[in-house]
Design a protein around this motif. Structure first.
Motif, mmCIF file in Angstrom:
data_model
loop_
_atom_site.group_PDB
_atom_site.id
_atom_site.type_symbol
_atom_site.label_atom_id
_atom_site.label_comp_id
_atom_site.label_asym_id
_atom_site.label_seq_id
_atom_site.Cartn_x
_atom_site.Cartn_y
_atom_site.Cartn_z
ATOM 1 N N ILE A 12 0.865 -1.184 0.000
ATOM 2 C CA ILE A 12 0.000 0.000 0.000
ATOM 3 C C ILE A 12 0.896 1.226 0.000
ATOM 4 N N ARG A 13 0.591 2.153 -0.898
ATOM 5 C CA ARG A 13 1.322 3.420 -0.979
ATOM 6 C C ARG A 13 0.306 4.547 -1.035
ATOM 7 N N MET A 15 -0.208 9.087 0.266
ATOM 8 C CA MET A 15 0.347 10.293 0.875
ATOM 9 C C MET A 15 -0.283 10.449 2.258
ATOM 10 N N LEU A 16 0.546 10.572 3.271
ATOM 11 C CA LEU A 16 0.068 10.772 4.637
ATOM 12 C C LEU A 16 0.552 12.133 5.107
ATOM 13 N N ASN A 17 -0.386 13.039 5.291
ATOM 14 C CA ASN A 17 -0.059 14.398 5.728
ATOM 15 C C ASN A 17 1.004 15.034 4.828
ATOM 16 N N GLY A 18 0.845 14.791 3.519
ATOM 17 C CA GLY A 18 1.721 15.410 2.537
ATOM 18 C C GLY A 18 3.018 14.676 2.256
ATOM 19 N N LYS A 19 3.233 13.529 2.903
ATOM 20 C CA LYS A 19 4.465 12.774 2.686
ATOM 21 C C LYS A 19 4.131 11.376 2.193
ATOM 22 N N PRO A 20 4.908 10.868 1.235
ATOM 23 C CA PRO A 20 4.643 9.514 0.746
ATOM 24 C C PRO A 20 4.991 8.466 1.809
ATOM 25 N N ASP A 61 -8.756 11.841 0.707
ATOM 26 C CA ASP A 61 -9.091 12.543 -0.537
ATOM 27 C C ASP A 61 -10.169 13.602 -0.327
ATOM 28 N N GLY A 62 -10.022 14.366 0.758
ATOM 29 C CA GLY A 62 -10.921 15.485 1.018
ATOM 30 C C GLY A 62 -12.263 15.113 1.625
ATOM 31 N N MET A 63 -12.421 13.868 2.073
ATOM 32 C CA MET A 63 -13.695 13.451 2.668
ATOM 33 C C MET A 63 -13.464 12.866 4.052
ATOM 34 N N ASP A 76 -4.903 2.978 -0.984
ATOM 35 C CA ASP A 76 -3.752 2.908 -1.884
ATOM 36 C C ASP A 76 -3.908 3.994 -2.952
ATOM 37 N N GLY A 77 -2.905 4.854 -3.060
ATOM 38 C CA GLY A 77 -2.933 5.931 -4.047
ATOM 39 C C GLY A 77 -3.681 7.181 -3.601
ATOM 40 N N CYS A 78 -4.171 7.210 -2.383
ATOM 41 C CA CYS A 78 -4.965 8.347 -1.893
ATOM 42 C C CYS A 78 -4.110 9.336 -1.105
ATOM 43 N N GLU A 79 -4.747 10.444 -0.756
ATOM 44 C CA GLU A 79 -4.178 11.450 0.139
ATOM 45 C C GLU A 79 -4.914 11.310 1.464
#
Length: 172
Positions: A12-13, A15-20, A61-63, A76-79
């Motif tokens: 799983i990859r 972005m967590l708080n702006g960091k990969p 992802d903003g939700m 996976d692939g989300c912010e």
């Protein structure tokens, strides 16, 4: 002996708080457990494990998302944003966190991370909330210590401060 497909760990990859970040999770691992145990993001708390209490609320992802009901593989692939991402730096609290501190809007602190995440997202698009709107937002969170009054006071104070900052920026 071979493992069943459903027992395999998946990469799983995201972005967590702006960091990969990346790791591996079993298919049924909740995001809350992945954040806490795989990534060390322990600010996200697990309360009821049924999505009712709101302690595990994060932003995906903003939700607003209940991380106890979301599988780690789903992001996976989300912010993803957690309470650790609210402070601008390790030695400075964010506006909302400072307002919580000034207004004694936390006691045991267990519910606080989820409440902060909900308020952060809401105040990002509504800098002039009413008390009724804040109460409605908080209806998705259970707090057994504060009685909500200091939380509402802190939210309204933070909204006013954020609105003032935005006005100053736009006038500059």
């Amino acid at each position: 002996m071979t493992r069943l497909e459903s027992d395999r760990r998946h990469p799983i990859r995201f972005m967590l708080n702006g960091k990969p970040v990346e790791g591996e999770a079993e298919p049924r691992m909740p995001l809350s457990d992945f954040l806490r145990h795989q990534l060390g993001a322990t600010g996200t708390h697990v309360g009821c494990e049924h999505g009712v209490c709101g302690a595990c609320t994060v932003i995906v992802d903003g939700m607003l998302t209940r991380s106890c009901l979301t599988l780690a593989a789903q992001v996976d692939g989300c912010e993803v944003r957690t309470v650790e991402g609210l402070a601008p730096s390790a030695d400075r609290l964010g506006v909302l966190q400072q307002a919580f501190r000034r207004n004694h809007a936390l006691q045991c602190g267990f519910c606080t991370a989820g409440i902060l995440m909900s308020l952060d997202l809401y105040l990002g698009s509504n800098l002039t909330p009413t008390e009724t709107e804040i109460r409605d937002l908080l209806s998705g969170h259970l707090c057994r210590c504060t009685g909500y009054t200091p939380i509402i006071r802190a939210a309204l104070e933070a909204a006013a401060e954020l609105a003032s900052s935005k006005e100053e920026t736009s006038n500059a």
